[in-house]
Scaffold this motif. Structure first.
Motif, PDB file in Angstrom:
ATOM      1  N   GLU A 152      25.513  32.123  46.828  1.00  0.00           N
ATOM      2  CA  GLU A 152      25.351  32.990  48.252  1.00  0.00           C
ATOM      3  C   GLU A 152      25.326  34.294  47.787  1.00  0.00           C
ATOM      4  N   CYS A 153      24.474  35.194  48.658  1.00  0.00           N
ATOM      5  CA  CYS A 153      24.581  36.656  48.379  1.00  0.00           C
ATOM      6  C   CYS A 153      25.464  37.263  49.204  1.00  0.00           C
ATOM      7  N   TYR A 154      25.806  38.572  48.975  1.00  0.00           N
ATOM      8  CA  TYR A 154      26.717  39.520  49.423  1.00  0.00           C
ATOM      9  C   TYR A 154      27.092  39.197  51.020  1.00  0.00           C
ATOM     10  N   GLU A 155      25.822  39.249  51.449  1.00  0.00           N
ATOM     11  CA  GLU A 155      25.833  39.083  53.152  1.00  0.00           C
ATOM     12  C   GLU A 155      25.777  37.633  53.610  1.00  0.00           C
ATOM     13  N   CYS A 156      25.766  36.657  52.776  1.00  0.00           N
ATOM     14  CA  CYS A 156      25.719  35.151  53.315  1.00  0.00           C
ATOM     15  C   CYS A 156      26.693  35.151  54.242  1.00  0.00           C
ATOM     16  N   GLN A 157      27.860  35.710  54.427  1.00  0.00           N
ATOM     17  CA  GLN A 157      29.098  35.498  55.220  1.00  0.00           C
ATOM     18  C   GLN A 157      29.034  36.845  55.922  1.00  0.00           C
ATOM     19  N   SER A 431      21.361  29.746  56.809  1.00  0.00           N
ATOM     20  CA  SER A 431      21.068  30.881  58.018  1.00  0.00           C
ATOM     21  C   SER A 431      21.233  32.310  57.802  1.00  0.00           C
ATOM     22  N   CYS A 432      21.464  32.772  56.514  1.00  0.00           N
ATOM     23  CA  CYS A 432      21.614  34.096  56.174  1.00  0.00           C
ATOM     24  C   CYS A 432      20.278  34.740  56.247  1.00  0.00           C
ATOM     25  N   TYR A 433      20.341  35.986  57.158  1.00  0.00           N
ATOM     26  CA  TYR A 433      18.988  36.584  57.352  1.00  0.00           C
ATOM     27  C   TYR A 433      18.487  37.393  56.243  1.00  0.00           C
ATOM     28  N   VAL A 434      19.579  37.507  55.335  1.00  0.00           N
ATOM     29  CA  VAL A 434      19.122  38.627  54.207  1.00  0.00           C
ATOM     30  C   VAL A 434      18.225  37.661  52.899  1.00  0.00           C
ATOM     31  N   CYS A 435      18.961  36.656  52.587  1.00  0.00           N
ATOM     32  CA  CYS A 435      18.573  35.892  51.467  1.00  0.00           C
ATOM     33  C   CYS A 435      17.613  34.594  51.796  1.00  0.00           C
ATOM     34  N   SER A 436      17.620  34.167  53.246  1.00  0.00           N
ATOM     35  CA  SER A 436      16.652  33.389  53.600  1.00  0.00           C
ATOM     36  C   SER A 436      16.038  33.700  54.621  1.00  0.00           C
TER      37      SER A 436
HETATM   38 ZN   LIG Z   1      22.499  35.598  51.881  1.00  0.00          ZN
END
Ligand SMILES: [Zn+2]
Length: 661
Positions: A152-157, A431-436
């Motif tokens: 997961e990226c740092y912003e996934c959550q 559903s992460c808008y940063v890494c997906s």
């Molecule tokens: Zn992410």
């Protein structure tokens, strides 16, 4: 002992460190001692007195100098043959673009704020460089590894914004009441009643500022035979009047801020009132110094009342007087204690007077006490442990040892006899808008909300973009940049004031907007859904961003994957939403929520059978999420056991918000 393979991976690596503060000092030292030879370090901060107790590469003589540069020089003294390249700059500067990040094998974060962390996360994703992220709060800490497409990226959550306050915010430019509390408690109270041999930033600034008029004599010292009333007024005038005037003389500071108002005791309360009020005898008659109270002395009863400026000024002078008349022996050794009534009264009054000066709303003693009592102090040892863990993960990254990546939590109390809790990294959140590329949805009243609302409340505050471009199909609705034509700038400025449905290319329900940040190389699509009404309390922005959330709890069970927010109140808390009374820290790396011993020991009991450290596979805990009952919702402990307790890969014991960092 490091293997030959490890050594060569370390020697050949080019690493970027972001942050040279509490974690950064430890990290730079550990990297150098581990054999790293090419280290670049970015930090925009200069050294403050309050850093010196734990940022051990810095000395008193370095105050005011660049952290990155001084840290480099300090480490080169014991590792003269390695290359350390310092940048005294903001990591968000355009120079540090994707091409810059691509030069590195791994990026190591020791940052102090969410905004910069998100920015670095995006650049690492865009440059496809692994990121090792870290944070500490008091005894708690964590290290996580982020590799594009793999973890997961740092912003996934979604995560609540951490509560961090740079020292200059406290000493010079408070904008919230909590800043005033920290100032009153950690600087003024400590200066007047604590150990006067300890430097603090109030001391430095005040003695510098007072240099000419006071001949460098410590203005906070009570002069021989000085009347206590006069002393109190002199301190009052110095910190709320003179110091503010000095601060105002630095015009640059106030270009984009409201100018504070100097407050002198003669303006805040009439000459007579302080002479009339207060009765030392009444308070002095008691044997218990902890029962001394300025409020009682002044006939003020309710801790729930918000005092006027005059009342605060009276309490300030009365509390100061009572310390000197009834608790003189303690002066010089006092430290703030939220259970010390007089100390809380003094801090409340001082914070309120400062708040009044800076145009910040005043608070009651009850509220101030809650805020003041929650401050978490940085622990140097935690920073050192976390720095060591960062290096361990960095070496795995350099060796491409993907299978052994771990997120590690440093706990305050042992769980299963362990203080360090390794957890296998999670997969990217789809559903992460940063890494997906998953689009977001925005519920908004397109007939009422202006483009400006969308830009400020969503694009900047929620999506963390700094230089956004907003497009509707091929139509450009908004962009920022230095090289724009004048008419375009005027055009975009006009667009900002228009409601969405009246833009040149109207935005209504069903519209898809594209939002892009060139520097972060991040593009995301936002589906607009028109909605008429919003709950003022629950949805104060008047718009709701949806579609960016972690998997629902049903999915969680199926995936046996994530437990962090189960049963807590934070599961859908939007990013950057402040709940600043929940926990506060003046320290740099604040991220992890302090967890009470009671809860962790309860968690430990649940996780451990009485006779051994193993959990029998047939216990009721098998495969379930256990939530510890609690009367507050800020620091629940969630324990998940998945029936394979001997294997740290599959056991997850976390505090709820640790994962939200
Ligand atoms: Zn992410």
């Amino acid at each position: 002992m490091a293997s030959q393979q490890q050594l060569s991976a370390v020697k050949g690596a080019k690493v970027l460190m972001v942050g040279a503060g509490g974690i950064g000092c430890e990290l730079l030292k550990t990297l150098a001692l581990s054999g790293f030879q090419d280290i670049h370090i970015i930090d925009m901060d200069t050294i403050e007195v309050s850093n010196l107790n734990r940022q051990f590469l810095f000395r008193r003589s370095h105050v005011g100098l660049s952290k990155a540069k001084v840290a480099r020089d300090a480490v080169l003294r014991f590792r003269p043959n390695i290359n350390i390249t310092p940048y005294h700059a903001n990591v968000k500067d355009p120079d540090f673009n994707v091409d810059f990040f691509k030069k590195f094998n791994v990026v190591l974060n020791g940052l102090d704020n969410l905004d910069a962390r998100r920015h670095v996360n995006r650049l690492c994703l865009a440059a496809d460089v692994p990121l090792v992220e870290s944070g500490t709060t008091g005894f708690l800490g964590q290290v996580t590894v982020h590799l594009k497409g793999k973890t997961e990226c740092y912003e996934c959550q979604p995560k609540p914004a951490p509560k961090t306050y740079p020292v200059c915010t406290i000493t010079s430019t408070p904008s919230k009441f909590v800043h005033c509390i920290v100032w009153a408690k950690d600087l003024l109270f400590a200066k007047l009643f604590g150990d006067t041999t300890q430097d603090n930033d109030l001391n430095v600034r005040s003695s510098d500022a007072a240099g000419s008029s006071e001949n460098s004599k410590d203005v906070f010292e009570r002069r021989k035979d000085e009347d206590i009333e006069d002393y109190g007024r002199r301190i009052f005038d110095h910190v709320f009047g003179y110091n503010i005037e000095m601060a105002l003389s630095n015009e640059d500071t106030w270009k984009n801020r409201n100018r504070p108002r100097p407050i002198y005791s003669k303006d805040a309360l009439p000459e007579k009132s302080i002479k009339q009020n207060g009765s030392v005898e009444k308070n002095g008659s008691t044997d218990d110094p902890s029962s001394v109270s300025a409020m009682a002395s002044l006939g003020m009863r309710s801790p729930q009342d918000v005092w006027s400026l005059m009342e605060n000024s009276k309490v300030f002078l009365e509390a100061l007087k009572l310390f000197f008349t009834t608790r003189e022996k303690e002066i010089g050794s006092l430290s703030f204690d939220k259970d010390d009534q007089l100390a809380v009264e003094f801090v409340t009054a001082a914070a309120n007077i400062r708040a009044s000066s800076f145009g910040i709303p005043l608070h009651s003693l009850f509220e101030a006490k809650g805020i003041a009592g929650n401050i978490v102090h940085a622990v140097a040892t935690t920073n050192a442990v976390i720095a060591g863990l960062i290096v361990i993960e960095a070496i795995k990254v350099l060796q491409n040892d993907t299978k052994n990546y771990r997120m590690t939590y440093c706990l305050e109390y042992p769980t299963k006899n362990m203080l360090l809790m390794p957890v296998e990294p999670f997969e990217p959140n789809k559903s992460c808008y940063v890494c997906s590329e998953t689009p977001l949805s925005l519920e908004i009243n397109t007939y009422q909300s202006k483009l400006r609302d969308f830009v400020e409340k969503i694009v900047k505050a929620k999506l963390g973009m700094h230089s956004p471009i907003i497009m509707h199909g091929s139509a450009l609705l908004y962009e920022v940049g230095d090289d724009l034509e004048e008419d375009m700038v005027a055009n975009y400025a006009a667009n900002l004031e228009k409601v969405l449905s009246e833009l040149p290319s109207p935005v209504t329900g069903g519209t898809m907007l594209t939002v892009e940040d060139m520097q972060q190389e991040l593009v995301c699509n936002v589906n607009i859904k028109h909605r008429e009404e919003f709950d003022e309390e629950k949805e104060p922005d008047g718009m709701v961003l949806v579609g960016w959330s972690q998997p629902s709890s049903t999915e969680k069970k199926e995936e046996n994957h994530r437990v962090s927010d189960v049963g807590t109140s934070n599961s859908s808390r939007p990013i950057a939403e402040l709940n600043e009374d929940a926990e506060i820290s003046t320290m740099e790396e604040t991220d992890v929520v302090p967890t009470k011993k009671r809860k962790l020991s309860t968690a430990s009991k649940n996780a451990t059978s009485p006779s051994s450290s193993k959990v029998p596979a047939d216990t009721d805990n098998h495969g379930k999420v256990e939530e510890i009952d609690d009367d507050d919702d800020d620091d629940d402990v969630v324990v998940m056991l998945d029936g394979n307790p001997d294997n740290t890969k599959t056991r997850r014991v976390v505090t709820s918000k640790n994962l939200c960092v």
